[in-house]
Design a protein around this motif. Structure first.
Motif, PDB file in Angstrom:
ATOM      1  N   PHE A 287       3.610   0.834   2.649  1.00 33.50           N
ATOM      2  CA  PHE A 287       3.568  -0.375   3.534  1.00 33.50           C
ATOM      3  C   PHE A 287       3.288  -1.634   3.064  1.00 33.50           C
TER       4      PHE A 287
ATOM      5  N   TYR B 259       0.890  -1.206   0.021  1.00 34.95           N
ATOM      6  CA  TYR B 259      -0.006  -0.125   0.075  1.00 34.95           C
ATOM      7  C   TYR B 259       0.951   1.201   0.101  1.00 34.95           C
TER       8      TYR B 259
ATOM      9  N   ARG C 107     -11.328  14.842   9.118  1.00 31.61           N
ATOM     10  CA  ARG C 107     -10.190  14.886   8.807  1.00 31.61           C
ATOM     11  C   ARG C 107      -9.208  15.342   9.897  1.00 31.61           C
TER      12      ARG C 107
ATOM     13  N   MET D 162      -3.282   9.194  14.467  1.00 33.42           N
ATOM     14  CA  MET D 162      -3.940   9.069  13.059  1.00 33.42           C
ATOM     15  C   MET D 162      -4.866   7.934  13.290  1.00 33.42           C
TER      16      MET D 162
ATOM     17  N   PHE E 217       0.940  -5.272   9.304  1.00 32.15           N
ATOM     18  CA  PHE E 217       1.528  -4.467   8.445  1.00 32.15           C
ATOM     19  C   PHE E 217       2.807  -4.084   9.041  1.00 32.15           C
ATOM     20  N   GLY E 218       3.590  -3.960   8.152  1.00 29.77           N
ATOM     21  CA  GLY E 218       5.045  -3.361   8.387  1.00 29.77           C
ATOM     22  C   GLY E 218       5.100  -2.120   8.836  1.00 29.77           C
TER      23      GLY E 218
ATOM     24  N   TYR F   2      -8.023   1.051  12.587  1.00 32.10           N
ATOM     25  CA  TYR F   2      -6.371   1.227  12.920  1.00 32.10           C
ATOM     26  C   TYR F   2      -6.020   2.395  13.531  1.00 32.10           C
TER      27      TYR F   2
ATOM     28  N   GLN G 293      -2.391   4.851  13.636  1.00 36.75           N
ATOM     29  CA  GLN G 293      -1.272   4.869  12.995  1.00 36.75           C
ATOM     30  C   GLN G 293      -0.223   5.689  13.544  1.00 36.75           C
TER      31      GLN G 293
ATOM     32  N   GLN H 151       0.918   5.554   1.113  1.00 38.76           N
ATOM     33  CA  GLN H 151       0.282   6.582   1.710  1.00 38.76           C
ATOM     34  C   GLN H 151       0.843   8.054   1.351  1.00 38.76           C
TER      35      GLN H 151
ATOM     36  N   GLY I 261      -0.888  13.021   4.356  1.00 40.08           N
ATOM     37  CA  GLY I 261      -2.436  13.163   4.743  1.00 40.08           C
ATOM     38  C   GLY I 261      -3.495  12.459   4.200  1.00 40.08           C
ATOM     39  N   GLN I 262      -3.183  11.450   3.546  1.00 36.43           N
ATOM     40  CA  GLN I 262      -4.103  10.589   3.136  1.00 36.43           C
ATOM     41  C   GLN I 262      -4.209   9.345   3.753  1.00 36.43           C
ATOM     42  N   GLY I 263      -4.925   8.420   3.456  1.00 32.18           N
ATOM     43  CA  GLY I 263      -5.266   7.144   3.582  1.00 32.18           C
ATOM     44  C   GLY I 263      -4.337   6.187   2.534  1.00 32.18           C
ATOM     45  N   LEU I 264      -4.529   4.891   2.966  1.00 33.04           N
ATOM     46  CA  LEU I 264      -3.836   3.892   2.117  1.00 33.04           C
ATOM     47  C   LEU I 264      -4.480   3.519   0.786  1.00 33.04           C
ATOM     48  N   GLN I 265      -3.678   3.374  -0.273  1.00 35.72           N
ATOM     49  CA  GLN I 265      -4.085   3.108  -1.324  1.00 35.72           C
ATOM     50  C   GLN I 265      -3.489   1.699  -1.951  1.00 35.72           C
TER      51      GLN I 265
ATOM     52  N   TYR J  32      -9.817  -1.722   1.851  1.00 33.04           N
ATOM     53  CA  TYR J  32      -9.902  -0.414   1.311  1.00 33.04           C
ATOM     54  C   TYR J  32      -9.951   0.669   2.582  1.00 33.04           C
ATOM     55  N   PHE J  33      -9.128   1.857   2.466  1.00 33.55           N
ATOM     56  CA  PHE J  33      -9.149   2.592   3.373  1.00 33.55           C
ATOM     57  C   PHE J  33      -9.703   4.048   3.345  1.00 33.55           C
ATOM     58  N   GLY J  34     -10.142   4.422   4.497  1.00 37.14           N
ATOM     59  CA  GLY J  34     -10.519   5.924   4.168  1.00 37.14           C
ATOM     60  C   GLY J  34      -9.266   7.046   4.525  1.00 37.14           C
ATOM     61  N   ALA J  35      -9.383   8.227   4.322  1.00 31.93           N
ATOM     62  CA  ALA J  35      -8.503   9.464   4.329  1.00 31.93           C
ATOM     63  C   ALA J  35      -7.593   9.505   5.572  1.00 31.93           C
ATOM     64  N   GLY J  36      -8.554   8.983   6.703  1.00 37.89           N
ATOM     65  CA  GLY J  36      -7.892   9.100   7.987  1.00 37.89           C
ATOM     66  C   GLY J  36      -8.597  10.247   8.910  1.00 37.89           C
TER      67      GLY J  36
ATOM     68  N   LEU K 165       0.649   0.466  11.289  1.00 37.92           N
ATOM     69  CA  LEU K 165      -0.678   0.286  11.508  1.00 37.92           C
ATOM     70  C   LEU K 165      -0.850  -0.734  12.565  1.00 37.92           C
TER      71      LEU K 165
ATOM     72  N   LEU L 137      -7.308   5.361  11.325  1.00 40.64           N
ATOM     73  CA  LEU L 137      -7.716   4.953   9.694  1.00 40.64           C
ATOM     74  C   LEU L 137      -8.704   3.823   9.751  1.00 40.64           C
TER      75      LEU L 137
END
Lengths: 114, 114
Positions: A90, A36, B9, B88, A104-105, B35, B37, A38, A41-45, B104-108, B43, B90
Motif C-alpha cells: 500500500f 506499507y 484476530r 477486516m 491510502f491507495g 480503519y 479494509q 501487509q 493475515g497480518q497488519g501493515l508494516q 503503526y498498525f495492529g494485526a487486524g 483502507l 485495522l
C-alpha cells in the motif's frame, strides 16, 4: 481532492526478478509519502517513508522508492524479489487537512513464482 | 518497538448484535485510528482520536461509534452489526498530530457478521 492511485491490482514476478510497484498521487504541495506491506493475515508494516531531502529513499527488506515530483510518482522497487515478499503493498500520502490523516491507495497484491 | 494490540484476530457475530473491537497501544501515542479494509477498496478511515475522550469522524463512520476513555485504548463499537460490516478492521496509532506522523498498525481483526 487528494488521492493515491496504485494502477496495478495484481503483479506476478519470478523469484530473483526485479520489481517495481507504481504509485501516483495528486497533491498541491510537497507530499509526505509512505509504502506499507501487509503479509497474509497480518497488519501493515512500514517499509519506507519520504518527508524531504534525497528523492531516493531506502527502506527495510531491501526495498527502495524514488520520489519524482514531475511525474507525481513514488514507485517502489526491489532488485531481486524473494518468495517471502509475496504480500499486499500500500502506498499512502498524508492529507493536508488539519487532521493529517493518511490517504491510502487500493493496494497491489504481489505474487512470487518459485 | 511500538506495539499495537487488537484483542481478537477473528470474530463471528450475528446480525443485530452489539460488537466491541478493542485496541491497545503501549507507546503513549496521542493519536489512534480505526480503519476498515475491503478487497479493491484499500483502507478506509472510520474514526480517529487525537486525545482521551476526543474523537473525529473519518470517511465512513456510519454504523460505528468509538470510545477512548484511556490514552492507550481505543474501542470500535458496532451498535447493531449488519452483514455489510463483515470486513477486516485495522487499528493504528501515531505519536502526534503533526504532519510527519508515522502510523503503526495492529494485526487486524477479521469480523464476520452472519
Amino acid at each position: 481532492a487528494q488521492s493515491v492511485t496504485q494502477p496495478d491490482i495484481h503483479i506476478t514476478v519470478s523469484e530473483g526478478a526485479s520489481l517495481e510497484l507504481r504509485c501516483n498521487y495528486s497533491y498541491g504541495a510537497t507530499p509526505y509519502l509512505f509504502w506499507y506491506v501487509q503479509s497474509p493475515g497480518q497488519g501493515l508494516q512500514l517499509l519506507l517513508k519520504y518527508f524531504s531531502g534525497d528523492t531516493l529513499v531506502q527502506g527495510i527488506k531491501g526495498f527502495e522508492a524514488e520520489f519524482k515530483r514531475s511525474q507525481s510518482s513514488f514507485n517502489l522497487r526491489k532488485p531481486s524479489v524473494h518468495w517471502s515478499d509475496a504480500a499486499e503493498y500500500f502506498c499512502a500520502v498524508v492529507s493536508t487537512s488539519g487532521t493529517y490523516k493518511y490517504i491510502f491507495g487500493t493496494g497491489t497484491r504481489l505474487k512470487v513464482l518459485a | 518497538d511500538v506495539k499495537v494490540t487488537q484483542s481478537s484476530r477473528y470474530l463471528v457475530k450475528r446480525t443485530g448484535e452489539k460488537v466491541f473491537l478493542e485496541c491497545v497501544q503501549d507507546m503513549d501515542h496521542e493519536n489512534m485510528f480505526w480503519y476498515r479494509q475491503d478487497p479493491g477498496l484499500g483502507l478506509r478511515l472510520i474514526y480517529f482520536s487525537y486525545d482521551v475522550k476526543m474523537k473525529e469522524k473519518g470517511d465512513i463512520p456510519e454504523g460505528y461509534s468509538v470510545s477512548r476513555e484511556k490514552k492507550e485504548r481505543f474501542s470500535l463499537i458496532l451498535e447493531s452489526a449488519s452483514t455489510n460490516q463483515t470486513s477486516m478492521y485495522l487499528c493504528a496509532s501515531s505519536l502526534s498530530a503533526r504532519r510527519k506522523n508515522i502510523q503503526y498498525f495492529g494485526a487486524g481483526t477479521r469480523l464476520s457478521v452472519l
